[in-house]
Design an enzyme around this catalytic site. Structure first.
Site, short mmCIF file in Angstrom:
data_model
loop_
_atom_site.label_atom_id
_atom_site.label_comp_id
_atom_site.label_asym_id
_atom_site.label_seq_id
_atom_site.Cartn_x
_atom_site.Cartn_y
_atom_site.Cartn_z
N GLU A 85 -9.12 -5.06 8.19
CA GLU A 85 -7.85 -5.04 8.91
C GLU A 85 -8.04 -4.44 10.30
O GLU A 85 -7.57 -4.97 11.29
CB GLU A 85 -6.83 -4.23 8.10
CG GLU A 85 -5.41 -4.37 8.60
CD GLU A 85 -4.44 -3.59 7.72
OE1 GLU A 85 -3.30 -3.46 8.14
OE2 GLU A 85 -4.84 -3.11 6.63
N TYR A 97 0.83 -1.21 0.00
CA TYR A 97 0.00 0.00 0.00
C TYR A 97 0.87 1.27 0.00
O TYR A 97 0.93 1.99 -0.97
CB TYR A 97 -0.91 0.05 1.24
CG TYR A 97 -1.99 -1.00 1.35
CD1 TYR A 97 -2.39 -1.79 0.26
CD2 TYR A 97 -2.64 -1.20 2.57
CE1 TYR A 97 -3.40 -2.74 0.40
CE2 TYR A 97 -3.65 -2.15 2.71
CZ TYR A 97 -4.03 -2.91 1.62
OH TYR A 97 -5.03 -3.84 1.76
#
Lengths: 395, 366
Positions: free
Chosen positions: A236, A120
């Site tokens: 997450e 990311y």
């Protein structure tokens, strides 16, 4: 099947198969051969993802029935059940992946054959994650990926990474991002350990040069990556526990106990220091009380704003505890290393506190989130939100 | 042991909240704080009607038989509305002290009246304002069956309005609790000007004042009272902190500068986020202390934690609330200063945060 029949079945299966003899895992990023063998059994017997459809290793069960199975596994300390709640990568794959990709990867992810990592953040896109500049360019049935990622845990052992990359530069920044499962085991992917401020190397940099990914491994469709990412981040957050670490040396009672440390330093009678000590101790205690209250609220069906405060609270706890340790040691904190464990703890914790106050969104971003999502304060105007990403200022 | 169910508790809190929204709003509070008594007798009567004055009094003496958990919850409501009433002085401190005295006669004689709204208060500390054994500057001397008090007690809440004064005094090398009726010769009551205009603080001078001792109760009973009172105060602080933060956040959504709501600026937003953590900490600490005390086990650690955590949180939130409002909250007409005044008062009554921090450490054996 009734609840009771299900419970009987899972108990019988566990009694027949679970020996409770798995060795401890070497680290959190890899799954050893014994674990893999066990997980394969669990997946084969369809206990891993009970809420999922039967074509993808599941049983189509309700949440309530799935919980029965998870409780039985937990009761005998057997891992592997409930991955439909906890396996961030598998959940993302199931929700957004193509059938080709799911057939290729899902089972391996659940059995631990396939290790994963997150691609990311970038050097130029930290707090502003939508500002990523890694590009994925279509080339026939594949995409060609170029760019650099950073803060990647477990990159060295990962088989695939969940990647966000820019696929359209002529639309506003959130609209030109796509989400891929990128194979890490290919020539265009280079992993370099990142030496951190603590002198450890927990994270990696990942350099991606002309790496290739099949269009079948694009999740959620072209340029829909931001939405996929938001969902993945939500999973997450919901499974991430309190990741904050204590001192390097585990099991050293005195090092974990500020009162003992103060006593050891001969400063437990210092009235100024006692005030400081009480304050710092109270931060951890108050956070525990907040979490207990949030849990109780949740059990009664009322949602609580406290959950989003936990990270901010933990940042303060860690920085303040480290500061107090340093104050207790005084000049002793000039020293470092194995021969001076108290100093080493204080010094390590001082630096590692930033793991929590920067990692996973800085405290400043967290305050924005609390302000906007919990307190409903208006958002700041974003000057780059509506212009083509090509024209957004970088640096 | 309290027999309140969670539903009872919520219903009572809701009734008090509605009553205070209706008859204890800011305008009513400002009217009450300008009167000599400092409270609205009609509102007090309605609170008594709801049972609030006898909330922690045993049903055997006409109370509701609530415990620390119920008390804390009601005090959150009182704190949110900045209630000016003898609730804390009479319904909490005096009721708890009499209940802890072990003097059955005194309980029968005094508690039913308190539950019906008769006002009592507790005189504990002298000018030092410490609420500790050291701070007591009234002495008792026996003459036959009678006791006489000499000395000074200060920071006494609603001393002028009280029918009954419960005075903690030194006696025979220890402490005793003495009942003095209003208007007893030799008792001089001076109302002190207070920074929190919604409080009524008095100084009591005793010149050979005849008094009745409550049983053989000593400092243990005072300590028991103080723990309940600290939990009540923590609830008041948590409730006040939450309300003044809500007001401030609301204002930040509607006040426009530079063409934007000021709450969109990170300078304001980040303060609000930090204060929310403080407010949640206060609520958790206050409720936890109430539960521990209600459980009957060791509660010192929880009570002292709540005492300083709630005081610090309320002080911080009320102070920052004025800053975040800007100029409007520098005016007398704006309510923010009323919260800051109450926060500063609550942080001193029954001992200041540094004292409670010290007790907290001691309670955990440090």
């Amino acid at each position: 099947m009734t609840d009771e029949e299900l419970r009987t079945e899972v108990r019988a299966w566990l009694a027949a198969n679970w020996k409770n003899d798995l060795p401890a895992r070497a680290d959190q990023w890899t799954v050893g051969p014994e674990q893999r063998a066990w997980l394969a059994k669990v997946v084969e017997a369809r206990w891993a993802v009970n809420r999922w459809p039967s074509e993808w290793c599941g049983r189509d069960l309700s949440d309530a029935q799935a919980k029965i199975i998870e409780r039985e596994f937990a009761a005998v300390k057997a891992p592997g059940a409930g991955q439909d709640r906890t396996h961030l990568y598998a959940i993302t794959a199931l929700t957004f992946g193509t059938d080709v990709m799911k057939a290729a990867l899902l089972k391996g992810m659940l059995t631990g054959e396939i290790n994963m990592c997150l691609l990311y953040s970038e050097p130029g896109a930290g707090s502003d994650l939508a500002g990523i500049r890694t590009r994925a360019t279509r080339d026939g049935e594949e995409f060609v990926v170029n760019g650099q990622k950073v803060w990647t845990s477990g990159a060295a052992t990962a088989d695939y990474g969940m990647l966000i990359a820019r696929t359209d530069w002529d639309v506003p920044k959130h609209n030109g991002i796509s989400f891929f499962f990128l194979s890490m085991k290919q020539p265009g992917v280079e992993v370099r350990p990142l030496r951190q401020v603590t002198d450890e190397s927990h994270f990696n940099e990942v350099f991606i040069t002309d790496a290739r990914v099949s269009a079948d491994f694009l999740l959620g469709g072209l340029n829909n990556g931001w939405r996929v990412l938001q969902t993945a981040l939500a999973y997450e957050r919901s499974v991430m526990g309190d990741g904050a670490r204590g001192p390097r040396r585990a099991g050293d009672g005195a090092a974990n106990d500020l009162v003992a440390l103060a006593r050891e330093a001969g400063k437990l009678d210092d009235p100024v220091l006692r005030q400081d000590l009480a304050k710092v101790l109270s931060y951890r205690r108050l956070n525990a009380l907040n979490n207990a209250r949030a849990k109780a609220d949740l059990a009664q069906g009322t949602s609580s704003s406290i959950m989003s405060l936990g990270k901010l609270a933990m940042s303060r706890i860690l920085h303040e505890e480290a500061r107090l340790r340093t104050a207790l040691l005084g000049a002793g904190s000039l020293l470092d290393g194995e021969a001076f464990p108290r100093a080493d703890d204080a010094n390590f914790l001082t630096l590692n506190a930033y793991f929590t106050s920067i990692g996973g969104g800085t405290d400043q971003i967290q305050r924005n989130i609390i302000g906007e999502r919990v307190l409903s304060l208006p958002k700041e105007p974003e000057i780059d939100r509506t212009i083509p990403f090509r024209d957004v200022r970088a640096g | 042991m309290s027999t309140f169910t969670a539903e009872d508790r919520a219903a009572m809190a809701e009734s008090v909240r509605r009553l205070l929204a209706d008859k204890g709003d800011e305008a009513a509070l400002r009217r009450a704080m300008e009167t000599p008594s400092g409270y609205d007798a009609a509102l007090w009567a309605e609170l008594v009607e709801l049972g609030v004055a006898g909330l922690i009094i045993d049903p055997a003496y006409d109370g509701l038989g609530g415990g620390p958990v119920e008390l804390e919850l009601i005090m959150e409501e009182a704190g949110a509305a900045l209630l000016a009433a003898p609730l804390f002085a009479s319904g909490v401190m005096a009721a708890a002290l009499i209940s802890a005295s072990g003097d059955e006669g005194a309980k029968e004689r005094l508690l039913p009246g308190l539950a019906r709204g008769r006002i009592a208060t507790v005189a504990l500390t002298g000018d030092a304002g410490t609420w500790t054994p050291d701070g007591v500057t009234v002495g008792a001397h026996s003459h036959g069956a009678r006791a006489f008090l000499d000395g000074t007690a200060s920071f006494v809440l609603h001393g002028a309005a009280a029918d009954v004064l419960l005075v903690v005094a030194r006696v025979d090398g220890g402490f005793g609790i003495f009942e003095v009726a209003k208007g007893t010769p030799g008792l001089e009551i001076t109302t002190l000007p207070s920074f929190d205009r919604t409080l009524r603080l008095t100084k009591l001078d005793f010149h050979h004042v005849p008094a009745t001792r409550l049983g053989i109760a000593g400092w243990d009973a005072v300590e028991a009272m103080l723990k309940i009172a600290l939990v009540a105060l923590a609830g008041e602080q948590a409730g006040g902190a939450r309300r003044v933060l809500d007001m401030t956040v609301q204002y930040a959504k509607t006040r426009i500068q530079f063409g934007r709501a000021i709450g969109s600026f990170q300078a304001i937003k980040h303060m609000a986020a930090d204060l929310l953590l403080e407010a949640e900490n206060a609520t958790s600490a206050a409720r936890h202390a109430a539960q521990q005390l209600a459980g009957g086990g060791e509660a010192d650690e929880a009570v002292y934690l709540a005492a300083f955590a709630c005081a610090d949180a309320y002080s911080k939130i009320a102070a920052d609330a004025i800053q975040m409002h800007g100029g409007i909250a520098f005016t007398w007409a704006h309510p923010a200063h009323l919260y800051l005044r109450r926060a500063r008062a609550d942080a001193q009554l029954l001992g200041a945060p540094p004292y409670h921090r010290e007790r907290y450490l001691q309670a955990m054996g440090a």
